[in-house]
Scaffold this motif. Sequence first.
Motif, PDB file in Angstrom:
ATOM      1  N   UNK A  63    -103.082   9.983 -10.290  1.00 22.80           N
ATOM      2  CA  UNK A  63    -102.042   9.740  -9.274  1.00 22.80           C
ATOM      3  C   UNK A  63    -100.638   9.869  -9.887  1.00 22.80           C
ATOM      4  N   UNK A  64    -100.438  10.891 -10.701  1.00 24.68           N
ATOM      5  CA  UNK A  64     -99.152  11.180 -11.357  1.00 24.68           C
ATOM      6  C   UNK A  64     -98.752  10.119 -12.384  1.00 24.68           C
ATOM      7  N   UNK A  65     -99.638   9.180 -12.685  1.00 29.28           N
ATOM      8  CA  UNK A  65     -99.398   8.186 -13.725  1.00 29.28           C
ATOM      9  C   UNK A  65    -100.041   8.652 -15.025  1.00 29.28           C
ATOM     10  N   UNK A  80    -118.417  -0.488 -20.275  1.00 30.11           N
ATOM     11  CA  UNK A  80    -117.727   0.784 -20.459  1.00 30.11           C
ATOM     12  C   UNK A  80    -116.373   0.521 -21.093  1.00 30.11           C
ATOM     13  N   UNK A  81    -115.742   1.579 -21.571  1.00 30.64           N
ATOM     14  CA  UNK A  81    -114.395   1.481 -22.115  1.00 30.64           C
ATOM     15  C   UNK A  81    -113.405   1.875 -21.030  1.00 30.64           C
ATOM     16  N   UNK A  82    -112.410   1.028 -20.805  1.00 34.30           N
ATOM     17  CA  UNK A  82    -111.457   1.211 -19.706  1.00 34.30           C
ATOM     18  C   UNK A  82    -110.029   1.224 -20.223  1.00 34.30           C
ATOM     19  N   UNK A  87    -101.343  -0.927 -13.365  1.00 36.01           N
ATOM     20  CA  UNK A  87    -102.284  -1.191 -12.276  1.00 36.01           C
ATOM     21  C   UNK A  87    -103.296  -0.094 -12.023  1.00 36.01           C
ATOM     22  N   UNK A  88    -103.226   1.013 -12.740  1.00 36.42           N
ATOM     23  CA  UNK A  88    -104.178   2.109 -12.579  1.00 36.42           C
ATOM     24  C   UNK A  88    -105.180   2.088 -13.732  1.00 36.42           C
ATOM     25  N   UNK A 117    -108.322   9.123  -2.070  1.00 35.66           N
ATOM     26  CA  UNK A 117    -106.941   9.180  -2.559  1.00 35.66           C
ATOM     27  C   UNK A 117    -106.294   7.802  -2.668  1.00 35.66           C
ATOM     28  N   UNK A 118    -106.927   6.771  -2.059  1.00 38.84           N
ATOM     29  CA  UNK A 118    -106.362   5.421  -2.095  1.00 38.84           C
ATOM     30  C   UNK A 118    -106.819   4.630  -3.312  1.00 38.84           C
ATOM     31  N   UNK A 119    -107.774   5.154  -4.067  1.00 37.64           N
ATOM     32  CA  UNK A 119    -108.300   4.424  -5.221  1.00 37.64           C
ATOM     33  C   UNK A 119    -107.226   4.216  -6.284  1.00 37.64           C
ATOM     34  N   UNK A 120    -107.193   3.024  -6.862  1.00 41.55           N
ATOM     35  CA  UNK A 120    -106.293   2.746  -7.980  1.00 41.55           C
ATOM     36  C   UNK A 120    -107.050   2.762  -9.310  1.00 41.55           C
TER      37      UNK A 120
END
Length: 323
Positions: A63-65, A80-82, A87-88, A117-120
């Motif tokens: 999302x452009x981040x 998992x590794x995150x 906030x993304x 597209x709304x997923x963060x």
Amino acid sequence: MRLSAAINSFKSSNLISWKTTGKLQQTLAGCIELSGKTLHSGKVSKVKIWPGFAGEGRYFEFHSNLIPASIDFVRESLLCTTLCKDGYKIRTVEHLLSALEAKGIDNCRIQIQSLDSEDTEVEVPIFDGSANAWVEAIEQVGRKEALDRCGNNVEKLAPYLSEPFYVSRNDSFMVAFPASKVHISCGIDFPKVPAIGCQWFSSAALDDSYEKHIACSRTFCIYEEVEHMCSMGLIKGGSLDNAIVCSAIRGWLNPPLRFPDEPCRHKVLDLIGDLSLFARSGSRGIPMARVISFKVSALSLSPSLSRGERSIESSQIEYKNFS
């Protein structure tokens, strides 16, 4: 025991110095585009990996981040590794980063998106549970010398360890010794799951043996843990097609294994991916050292049946260096 605290300790330690490898930083010779189902959310995500500028390292774009593939942005997560920033979240990055590190792709932009597209938060596809898909894609496009934004090449650095170092808790530990080459040894122990039991695997992680003996090893889980993991909202996309599953009573449910010690080899795969997060500015992430780990759960939580192979807080780890 969690690896994140160990890597952070490495990062801030005066035992590490950065030296040239005698090589130039590399990037992809073309663009990679793959999509597939994810392990934990069960959603489909798409990944495009673009060639990157020297000195900028590996980073995700969501999302452009922009989220650097760095230990500075690792956040606690289950199984998992995150990576997280503003906030993304990017989840399950370890297999992709393992392949990029082992294949010498020092700089790249990893563009990732989900169908919603709304997923963060978004997750890297799991494919067959190994790093094979990424290795094959990298091989197909090839790599080239990376240039910075002024058109100059940049030397590739690597972290060198000056003294032995270890972290430990109970019978879980990670030890690193100074060495002229990278060498990784990994041990796991699942005493309540006889088909897995205690295993060890060693490899010179950054040579050709990665493709032949590590990249194709698949993620694994314990059958008796599946219901509990599902109740926690995990492994929604898990299946016998993207993991090898072992029962404490019945043994392997979807044989044959690719190697008798495939679970341990997969731990090495994950370890390489997590150590890659130590990289900075297009340098190599894995320290020039002989690394030995036993019952270390990387940056995730391990199944309870491992009896001790669990995540702990950094305050509970004993850090030492010795000569």
